[in-house]
Design an enzyme around this catalytic site. Structure first.
Site, PDB file in Angstrom:
ATOM      1  N   HIS B  59       0.823  -1.137   0.040  1.00 16.27           N
ATOM      2  CA  HIS B  59      -0.009   0.043   0.082  1.00 16.27           C
ATOM      3  C   HIS B  59       1.051   1.189   0.010  1.00 16.27           C
ATOM      4  CE1 HIS B  59      -3.959   1.737   1.189  1.00 16.27           C
ATOM      5  NE2 HIS B  59      -3.338   2.797   0.728  1.00 16.27           N
ATOM      6  N   ARG B  63       2.724   8.995  -6.384  1.00 12.02           N
ATOM      7  CA  ARG B  63       2.360  10.045  -6.929  1.00 12.02           C
ATOM      8  C   ARG B  63       2.481  10.419  -8.311  1.00 12.02           C
ATOM      9  NH1 ARG B  63      -1.074  10.383  -3.044  1.00 12.02           N
ATOM     10  NH2 ARG B  63      -0.348  11.305  -1.069  1.00 12.02           N
ATOM     11  N   ASN B  93      -4.380   6.417  -7.352  1.00 15.07           N
ATOM     12  CA  ASN B  93      -5.063   7.599  -7.204  1.00 15.07           C
ATOM     13  C   ASN B  93      -3.933   8.891  -7.674  1.00 15.07           C
ATOM     14  OD1 ASN B  93      -3.544   7.412  -5.003  1.00 15.07           O
ATOM     15  ND2 ASN B  93      -4.542   9.115  -3.661  1.00 15.07           N
ATOM     16  N   HIS B 177     -10.618   1.205   0.795  1.00 16.09           N
ATOM     17  CA  HIS B 177     -10.433   2.339   1.634  1.00 16.09           C
ATOM     18  C   HIS B 177     -11.533   2.538   2.288  1.00 16.09           C
ATOM     19  CE1 HIS B 177      -8.518   6.413   2.790  1.00 16.09           C
ATOM     20  NE2 HIS B 177      -9.879   6.560   3.171  1.00 16.09           N
ATOM     21  N   HIS B 230      -5.614  -0.476   5.413  1.00 16.93           N
ATOM     22  CA  HIS B 230      -5.183   0.319   6.841  1.00 16.93           C
ATOM     23  C   HIS B 230      -6.140   0.436   8.082  1.00 16.93           C
ATOM     24  CE1 HIS B 230      -7.334   3.205   4.396  1.00 16.93           C
ATOM     25  NE2 HIS B 230      -6.266   3.381   3.496  1.00 16.93           N
ATOM     26  N   ASP B 303       1.253   2.933   3.860  1.00 15.84           N
ATOM     27  CA  ASP B 303       0.433   3.913   3.305  1.00 15.84           C
ATOM     28  C   ASP B 303       1.004   5.086   2.836  1.00 15.84           C
ATOM     29  OD1 ASP B 303      -1.814   5.114   2.243  1.00 15.84           O
ATOM     30  OD2 ASP B 303      -3.128   5.175   4.199  1.00 15.84           O
ATOM     31  N   HIS B 307       3.352  14.464   0.991  1.00 16.54           N
ATOM     32  CA  HIS B 307       2.808  15.568   0.538  1.00 16.54           C
ATOM     33  C   HIS B 307       3.896  16.857   0.915  1.00 16.54           C
ATOM     34  CE1 HIS B 307      -1.345  14.201  -0.044  1.00 16.54           C
ATOM     35  NE2 HIS B 307      -1.242  13.872   1.281  1.00 16.54           N
TER      36      HIS B 307
HETATM   37 ZN   LIG Z   1      -6.428   4.522   1.824  1.00 16.78          ZN
HETATM   38 ZN   LIG Z   2      -3.615   4.828   0.740  1.00 11.56          ZN
END
Ligand SMILES: [Zn+2]
Ligand SMILES: [Zn+2]
Lengths: 190, 422
Positions: B59, B63, B93, B177, B230, B303, B307
């Site tokens: 996980h 980016r 994502n 999620h 998670h 996870d 950022h």
């Molecule tokens: Zn998540």
């Molecule tokens: Zn995640």
């Protein structure tokens, strides 16, 4: 006694009618409010500032339309805003449904408003292009070819077109739209 | 021989291997374990070091494409290598999201240049919008074996059920999620004592428990496997434990911050402690710990969610997520192994064996003839986490200033040393 009974019945009927009106009005607003989760694509097509293009008269008060991505619109004549509220697009019939509170449009716009709250705009000639985004970069809808659109607003209650219809030929001057603005940022939660 | 690792404690419960020995590596594979060692191009004295099969983090957010100011595939891989991780599963994502073969190809082509095993998951729904399922045949043909809309749940339960139903046929792992967005309702930290003290909107634990239960029910209804991402609450742990007891095909994971810290960290109003799901209460933390020890939780993941410092500057507006690849093993060893809660056996299973098993990937073993993928660490070295020294492009770690016992010294993948602690 009989008089009192009759009076009570009358009051009940009035209350019922008022209630029905209230429900209809509330439903109109609740159902009419734009859904921010869906329909963003069709909103993207019209969103941006559209300005009327007519003749050579420099003093003419031109109409302008502004539709945004979250489903709100503004209509102005010259510098004066004459209406604002929510909109919904029906791409198939090429119509934009406007929903306004009575306090959100002026006398000038009132003839085009049905049942005090609804108005409808038809559109045609609407063209735009999606710029091929560089891979991984922001894809954008770019309306930089000065696309034109005709907006038609018909006088309320007029079915056959005998009343006045506003016809506005508008252009959108250079405008770009980020499809991945912060509200669409998929990394906000991961 | 290309490489010989001398006096190494090799530890692999899959083969029953545990002892100090020498390992010879050649042609990308383990050529010999123990015995008389032939001459080699490079010999490393590994006295005091332990080797696990290379870790697998199932996980991770790198980016790339789209948000490379936060991380890219190469800086992400550098962070993984520094954490002893030789395989990762990336989350979809990105921008564009991974919902087409083209984006899968972009990621896997770059991933192949990193020296470790980079796999990407793909979205369950197109654009992660919960409106329409992706074309799983196209994605499967591009090499995808896991789908998730991580970062958000599939809001439409019927779409989720359809994806799960299809997964029975196409064999893809579906992971979720678990967060109900309506219950979250703009909350930014756990709802409770701390959110009240700070006067900020909280995320009710029910948001996680509710979707966890939903996913298990949906998966059970069509005989599918579901992987819960998670896990952070006692409620979810209880639901998963009960479901497993009843024979449900459910697996799950958690991250080191959930067994190390609680919401108290948020009293600092530092967005580096904000992630989704958020740090919870001491009771939840204990539940996570118990679930890792009794096998309810199958995997430790990070996870890893980079950022930039600017994005994390404002406590209220910052996006959720923390980096973790470089601190994961150290945090787990410190908390569980040095904390006397479990032996190395469980840690290897949580961090190397189970993730590959859940995803249906071939196991990585320390055995002659196997691909040489090793995480070599000093179990006793103490070190303090300095964010600026992390390899990740972003430095948003919850473990800043934390002192750990256990440090990765070498990472070997495909027979090559891909990381060396200098
Ligand atoms: Zn998540
Ligand atoms: Zn995640």
């Amino acid at each position: 006694m009989k008089v009192l009974k009759g009076f009570l019945r009358f009051i009940l009927v009035v209350v019922a009618i008022v209630l029905i009106f209230a429900i209809v009005i509330i439903c109109t607003y609740v159902l009419g409010s734009p859904n921010t989760d869906t329909g963003t694509e069709s909103r993207n097509i019209v969103s941006g500032p559209w300005t009327e293009v007519v003749g050579d008269d420099p003093k003419a008060e031109l109409y302008s339309f502004d539709f945004n991505q979250s489903g709100e619109f503004k209509i102005a004549k010259g510098d004066k805003q004459i209406a604002d509220g929510w909109f919904k697009i029906d791409e198939k019939s090429r119509k934009i449904k406007l929903l306004m509170l009575p306090s959100h449009y002026t006398e000038e716009f009132a003839p085009y408003v049905n049942y005090k709250v609804l108005s409808e705009v038809s559109f045609s000639n609407l063209k735009f292009q999606i710029k091929e985004a560089e891979f991984g970069k922001d894809p954008e809808i770019i309306k930089d070819k000065e696309p034109t659109v005709s907006f038609l607003i018909r006088e309320a209650g007029d079915k056959e077109g005998s009343g006045e219809t506003l016809v506005m030929n508008c252009k959108m001057y250079e405008y770009t739209l980020d499809l991945y603005s912060s509200e669409h940022d998929l990394t906000r939660n991961a | 021989m290309e490489l010989i690792l001398k006096n190494l404690r090799a530890f692999d419960p899959q083969t029953g291997l545990d002892g100090v020995t020498d390992i010879a590596v050649d042609g990308g594979r383990i050529a010999q374990i123990g015995g008389e060692m032939p001459p080699a191009d490079r010999v490393i004295d590994c006295t005091g070091l332990t080797a696990f099969p290379g870790l697998f983090d199932m996980h991770v957010h790198w980016r790339d494409p789209g948000f490379t100011e936060k991380e890219d595939i190469f800086t992400g891989a550098a962070a993984a290598k520094a954490g002893g991780v030789t395989g990762v599963l990336l989350m979809p994502n990105t921008k564009p999201p991974v919902d087409s073969a083209e984006t899968v190809k972009y990621i896997t082509e770059r991933g192949a240049q990193t020296g470790i095993n980079v796999y990407t998951s793909a979205c369950i729904t197109k654009g992660m919008k919960s409106e329409e399922l992706c074309d799983y045949d196209e994605l499967k043909a591009a090499g995808v074996f896991c789908i998730t809309d991580d970062g958000r749940p599939v809001e439409n339960a019927e779409l989720m059920r359809q994806a799960l139903e299809l997964s029975v046929e196409n064999g893809m792992c579906v992971s979720s999620h678990c967060e109900d967005l309506k219950i979250i309702n703009g909350g930014i930290i756990n709802k409770g004592r701390v959110s009240e003290a700070l006067g900020v909107k909280g995320m009710d634990r029910a948001s996680e428990d509710y979707i966890t239960a939903r996913e298990i029910a949906l998966a059970a209804s069509c005989g599918a496997h579901i992987h819960i991402c998670h896990v952070s609450t006692r409620g979810s742990v209880n639901i998963i434990r009960a479901a497993k007891a009843y024979g449900a095909n459910v697996t799950c994971e958690t991250a080191p911050h959930y067994f190390t810290y609680t919401e108290d960290k948020l009293m600092s109003r530092d967005a580096d402690y904000r992630m989704s799901p958020p740090l919870r209460t001491e009771d939840d933390r204990q539940a996570i710990e118990e679930a890792l020890l009794d096998g309810t939780i199958d995997a430790v993941i990070t996870d890893h969610a980079p950022h930039t410092a600017e994005q994390k500057a404002d406590f209220l507006k910052a996006p959720n997520g923390v980096v973790g690849l470089e601190t994961s093993l150290a945090a787990t060893l410190t908390h569980f192994y040095h904390g006397g809660k479990c032996g190395l056996d469980r840690i290897v299973r949580l961090m190397a064996v189970n993730p590959r098993k859940i995803l249906g990937l071939p196991p990585v073993k320390i055995a002659v003839g196997e691909s040489a993928e090793l995480c070599i660490f000093d179990p006793n070295e103490r070190w303090t986490v300095v964010p600026e020294k992390l390899h990740s492009k972003s430095k948003n770690t919850v473990f800043k200033g934390e002192t750990f016992t256990g440090r990765v010294k070498y990472t070997v993948c495909g027979g090559k040393i891909v990381f060396e602690d200098m």
